[in-house]
Design an enzyme around this catalytic site. Sequence first.
Site, PDB file in Angstrom:
ATOM      1  N   HIS A  80       0.825  -1.209   0.000  1.00  0.00           N
ATOM      2  CA  HIS A  80       0.000   0.000   0.000  1.00  0.00           C
ATOM      3  C   HIS A  80       0.854   1.252   0.000  1.00  0.00           C
ATOM      4  O   HIS A  80       2.063   1.210   0.212  1.00  0.00           O
ATOM      5  CB  HIS A  80      -1.024  -0.028   1.131  1.00  0.00           C
ATOM      6  CG  HIS A  80      -0.507   0.189   2.525  1.00  0.00           C
ATOM      7  ND1 HIS A  80      -0.543   1.409   3.160  1.00  0.00           N
ATOM      8  CD2 HIS A  80       0.024  -0.667   3.426  1.00  0.00           C
ATOM      9  CE1 HIS A  80      -0.078   1.286   4.396  1.00  0.00           C
ATOM     10  NE2 HIS A  80       0.284   0.041   4.582  1.00  0.00           N
ATOM     11  N   ASP A 108       6.179   2.195   7.295  1.00  0.00           N
ATOM     12  CA  ASP A 108       4.809   1.768   6.964  1.00  0.00           C
ATOM     13  C   ASP A 108       4.096   2.848   6.184  1.00  0.00           C
ATOM     14  O   ASP A 108       3.642   3.832   6.761  1.00  0.00           O
ATOM     15  CB  ASP A 108       4.060   1.465   8.268  1.00  0.00           C
ATOM     16  CG  ASP A 108       2.662   0.949   8.012  1.00  0.00           C
ATOM     17  OD1 ASP A 108       2.299   0.713   6.849  1.00  0.00           O
ATOM     18  OD2 ASP A 108       1.917   0.775   9.004  1.00  0.00           O
ATOM     19  N   GLU A 156      -5.304   1.405   2.416  1.00  0.00           N
ATOM     20  CA  GLU A 156      -5.117   0.182   3.195  1.00  0.00           C
ATOM     21  C   GLU A 156      -5.363   0.475   4.662  1.00  0.00           C
ATOM     22  O   GLU A 156      -5.943  -0.312   5.399  1.00  0.00           O
ATOM     23  CB  GLU A 156      -3.686  -0.356   3.002  1.00  0.00           C
ATOM     24  CG  GLU A 156      -3.422  -1.713   3.657  1.00  0.00           C
ATOM     25  CD  GLU A 156      -2.840  -1.640   5.060  1.00  0.00           C
ATOM     26  OE1 GLU A 156      -2.548  -2.685   5.631  1.00  0.00           O
ATOM     27  OE2 GLU A 156      -2.709  -0.528   5.610  1.00  0.00           O
ATOM     28  N   GLU A 157      -4.888   1.630   5.090  1.00  0.00           N
ATOM     29  CA  GLU A 157      -4.912   1.932   6.523  1.00  0.00           C
ATOM     30  C   GLU A 157      -6.323   1.969   7.103  1.00  0.00           C
ATOM     31  O   GLU A 157      -6.517   1.688   8.276  1.00  0.00           O
ATOM     32  CB  GLU A 157      -4.196   3.264   6.791  1.00  0.00           C
ATOM     33  CG  GLU A 157      -2.686   3.202   6.563  1.00  0.00           C
ATOM     34  CD  GLU A 157      -1.972   2.312   7.576  1.00  0.00           C
ATOM     35  OE1 GLU A 157      -2.641   1.729   8.443  1.00  0.00           O
ATOM     36  OE2 GLU A 157      -0.735   2.212   7.489  1.00  0.00           O
ATOM     37  N   HIS A 187       8.251   3.623  15.851  1.00  0.00           N
ATOM     38  CA  HIS A 187       7.134   4.524  16.176  1.00  0.00           C
ATOM     39  C   HIS A 187       5.984   4.272  15.200  1.00  0.00           C
ATOM     40  O   HIS A 187       5.732   5.060  14.293  1.00  0.00           O
ATOM     41  CB  HIS A 187       7.589   5.981  16.096  1.00  0.00           C
ATOM     42  CG  HIS A 187       8.629   6.359  17.107  1.00  0.00           C
ATOM     43  ND1 HIS A 187       9.974   6.207  16.877  1.00  0.00           N
ATOM     44  CD2 HIS A 187       8.516   6.886  18.344  1.00  0.00           C
ATOM     45  CE1 HIS A 187      10.647   6.630  17.946  1.00  0.00           C
ATOM     46  NE2 HIS A 187       9.783   7.039  18.841  1.00  0.00           N
TER      47      HIS A 187
HETATM   48 ZN   LIG Z   1       0.990  -0.659   6.382  1.00  0.00          ZN
END
Ligand SMILES: [Zn+2]
Length: 742
Positions: A377, A388, A425-426, A551
Amino acid sequence: MRIRSILLLGLSAFCWACQRDFLDQQFHFASGFAPSLGLDHDAFAKRAPEPFTPVWTPEEKILHTSFDATEIAEWSSYYTHGDHVAGRNKSMAERTAQKWRDSGIQSSVVEYEVWLNYPESQRLVLKTGSGTGNGTVGTYEAQLYEDKLKLDETTGYEGSLPAFHGYSASGEVEAEYVYVGRGHKDDFAAVKAAGISLEGKIALVKYGGPFRGVKVQSAEANGIIGVVIFTDPGDDGPQVAKGKEAYPNGPARQPSSIQRGSVAYINLYPGDPTTPGIPSKPGVQRTESPSNVPKIPSLPISHRDALPILRALEGYGKTLKRQGWTGGLNTTYSSGPAPGITLSLTNKMKEVTTPIWNVIGIINGTDSNETIIIGNHRDSWIIGGAADPNSGTAMLIEITKAFGKLVASGWKPRRNIVFASWDAEEYALVGSTEWVEEFAPWLSQTAISYLNVDIAVNGGLPGAGATPELRNIAQQVMKKVIYNNSTLYDSWCVFQITQGWIRKTLRIGSICFYNGFTHLGSGSDYTAFLQLGIGALDFGMGPGSNDPVYHYHSNYDSYHWMKTFVDPDFSIHTTAGQLITLLAYHLADDALLPFDMEAYGRNLGYWARDVTSMTSDMPDTGNVQKQINLTALTNAYKAFQDVAKQFTKKTSSSEFLANETAVRDVNQRLKEVQRCFVVDGGLPGRPFYRNALYAPNRDDGYKPQILPGVVEGLQDRNFTQAREWTVRIAEAINKASDLLKI
Ligand SMILES: [Zn+2]
Ligand SMILES: *[C@@H]1O[C@H](CO)[C@@H](O)[C@H](O)[C@H]1NC(C)=O
Ligand SMILES: *[C@@H]1O[C@H](CO)[C@@H](O)[C@H](O)[C@H]1NC(C)=O
Ligand SMILES: *[C@@H]1O[C@H](CO)[C@@H](O)[C@H](O)[C@H]1NC(C)=O
Ligand SMILES: *[C@@H]1O[C@H](CO)[C@@H](O)[C@H](O)[C@H]1NC(C)=O
Ligand SMILES: *[C@@H]1O[C@H](CO)[C@@H](O)[C@H](O)[C@H]1NC(C)=O
Ligand SMILES: *[C@@H]1O[C@H](CO)[C@@H](O)[C@H](O)[C@H]1NC(C)=O
Ligand SMILES: *[C@@H]1O[C@H](CO)[C@@H](O)[C@H](O)[C@H]1NC(C)=O
Ligand SMILES: *[C@@H]1O[C@H](CO)[C@@H](O)[C@H](O)[C@H]1NC(C)=O
Ligand SMILES: *[C@@H]1O[C@H](CO)[C@@H](O)[C@H](O)[C@H]1NC(C)=O
Ligand SMILES: *[C@@H]1O[C@H](CO)[C@@H](O)[C@H](O)[C@H]1NC(C)=O
C-alpha cells in the site's frame, strides 16, 4: 500473526504489517493461539559459514543487480515528504504510475469511490474535580499531536492530521472511566467478574494484543460509551530500561508519539464498509449503517498523556492479576473507576465519499490464464510513513524497474505479473479489497499467488508469513539474495535458530524444527486474496530486541528516523526488494509451479491434530468427540499426505518435466487446489471470510484462526457447526487430493 511467536521470546514488537502489532497475551488454545502459532516443524539446517558466491541464472543476475539503493532512498524521500493519507494525494498515484511506465511496465491509476472519514475536531480532557486522586488536580488536556522536532523536519509540516482513529464514530461523551488492560474481550470479562461496572463508562485500554478496532468492538459490547487507547512504553523492549535516549537523540520511544490507526471491525469484513462484497464504483448501492464500524467514539493518546490519566485511578478499583495488565509506566494500573473523576472525549469526524487511487501495472505472460500479483500500500496516516508503508513503496519502484529491464532484454514471463500500489489500506484494506471484489472472477480463474509487502523495512531481520505451498520456494530464493556479507537465508536461519525459546524447545544439534514462517490472519492487503483461495506470502525486515523502537503509525515513522536509525544506506530495502523480485520471477516463470504440496499436507495434519487435542481437552471429551467425529478429517489429511508424496515424486522426474502438456495440466491443478478451500457463504456471521483454513481470529483481528469453522463451533459448544465444518473441510481436502492424483 506470522511473527507473534517472537513475543513468546520476549522480544520487542516486531511489527511489519501495518495494521498489526504483536503484543499478544492470549497464548492458550481456546482463544485460538495454539493452532495459529504457525509452527511448521520443517527442518532446516544452518549452512556452513563459508564465503558466499551466489548461483544465479542470467535472468536472476539481471534482476538482482538492477537494484540501486540510491534510487530507493530518493523515492523513499519523495513518498515521505507529503500528505498521503488515503484519498488525499492523487498526484502521488499518478507519479508512481508514470515511473512504472518509464520502466516499461504498462500501468494505470484505478479509481474507486469509497466512504472514509477525516478528523475535524478532537479533544480529551481529564477532570479530577477537587483532586481526590493521586493524579493532576483540576483538569489535564491530552495533546493530540506529536511534538515537532527540529531534527526531523516532516514532524513540523503544516496540514498534517492530528491523532485520530480512522472510521471512528463522531461523539462527545463525558464519564468516569475504567482501565481495562489490552481491551481484549477477556479483559472486559475479567473486570466485570471483579465486580466493576462498565455500563456507561469510558474505557482506557492499551495497545498490543487485539487489533484496535476489535478493542472498541468489545468495549461497545460491554456498554462502554467511549474508548481511549494509549501506547505503553512497557511494550517497547529494553531500550528505555537501558536508559537510552529517546528519539530523535536516541533509539528509545519519543514520549509524545501516538499510534493512529483504523478502528474498523476487520474481524467482520475489510474494504469499504458501505459496499460489502461489491466494488465501490461510482453510483453503487451503499449500506446505510455498516456493521463493521464503531458506534462509540475513540481516540489514541501517547504514554506521556496516559500517565496522569492512569494515576488518577490509583487507589480505586483493582489491579488485576492478568498477563499484560501492568506496564512500563509509574502507576499501579488500578482499574478505577475513581468516583467523580471523569474523562471528557470529543471526536468530530467529517464523513466523505471520495475517490481513492490504486496504481496497477501489468506484464502479460505467454499463458494469459495464470497470474502472479505483487502488492504494497501507499497511503499512511502521517506525512512520513518511511517504514509503513513507503519502505515497500520505494522498493516497488525498483522491483518494477528490475522487471522492466528483464523485459527489455527480450524476456517474456510465462505468467502475467501484476504490480499493485494500494490506496486506503490503513482504513480497512480498502484499495486492495475493492480491487479484488471488482476482479474476483478473473482472479479466481487465473491467480497463482499474491506476494505482499507492507512494512518492508523497520529493522534488519527477515520475517514472513505464508501459506504452506510457498514456504520452501521462499527459503530457496533467500539463498540467492546477498545480505550481510552472506545470504538472506543465513540471516533467516541465524534469526530463527538463535531465538532462545525456539533453540531450547525445537532444536536438535544444528537442525531447527521450526521454519520461521507463520500463518496469515489479517492486518494487511493479502486478506482479500487469501479469502478468495489465493495463496499468499507477506514479507518484511523487522527489528530485534536491541534495535530502535519503531514509532508505529506515528509522525516519527519518518525519513529522518529511517535514515538515522534503521537503514542509512537503504541496503536493507535493497535486500527485501531483491527477495520479492526473485521470488516473483520464479513463481511467474518456472515451467512447473514451485509449490510444496507436502508442506500443505503436513500443515493439514498439524491442524487436524490440534483440533483433536482441543476436543480431548474439553471436560466432556467423550461426548464431544462422538458428536463431532473427526474420523473423516483425519482420513482426509492422511490420504492427502500420501497423494502429495506421490505427486512430488512424479513431478520431479525428468520425463515428466520434459512433457510440456503434462506440466501445464499440473500447474492448472495446483492453482485449483487452493480454491478447494473456499466455502460458499463463508463463516457463520462473517460471509466475507470464506477460506475454510484461515480467518482472522474473531476476538483479535490480527492473528489467524486456523480451521475457524470447527474451532469456533467448539469454543461456542455448537457441535452441529463444528461437525458441519469438519465434514466440509474433509471434503475439500479430498477434492484437493483428487486434483493431485496424476
Ligand atoms: Zn501498512
Ligand atoms: C503528494 O505527495 C507529494 C510527495 O510526497 C507531495 O510533494 C505533494 O505535496 C502531495 N500532494 C498533496 C496534495 O498533498
Ligand atoms: C495514591 O497512590 C498510592 C500508591 O500509589 C495509594 O496507596 C493511595 O491509596 C492513593 N491515594 C488515593 C487517594 O488514591
Ligand atoms: C514513581 O512515582 C512515585 C510517586 O509519585 C515517586 O515517588 C517515584 O519516585 C516514582 N518512581 C520513578 C522511578 O519515577
Ligand atoms: C496485455 O493483455 C491485455 C489483455 O489481453 C491487453 O489489453 C494489453 O494491451 C496487453 N498489454 C501489452 C503491453 O501487451
Ligand atoms: C483457465 O483456468 C481455469 C481455472 O483453473 C480453468 O477452468 C479454465 O479451463 C482455464 N482456461 C484455459 C483456456 O486454459
Ligand atoms: C562485509 O564485509 C566487509 C569486508 O570484510 C566489511 O567492510 C563490511 O562492514 C561487512 N558488512 C556487513 C554488513 O557486515
Ligand atoms: C550479520 O552477520 C554477523 C556475522 O556473521 C552476525 O553475527 C549477525 O547476526 C548477522 N546479522 C543479521 C541481521 O543477520
Ligand atoms: C465417524 O465417521 C466415520 C466416517 O466418516 C464413520 O465410519 C464412523 O462410523 C463414525 N463414528 C461414529 C462414532 O459415528
Ligand atoms: C504428456 O502428458 C500428457 C498429459 O498428461 C499425455 O497425454 C501424453 O501422453 C504425454 N506425452 C508423452 C510424450 O509422454
Ligand atoms: C449452530 O450451528 C448451526 C450450523 O452452523 C446453526 O444453524 C445454529 O444456528 C447454531 N446454533 C446456535 C445456538 O448458534
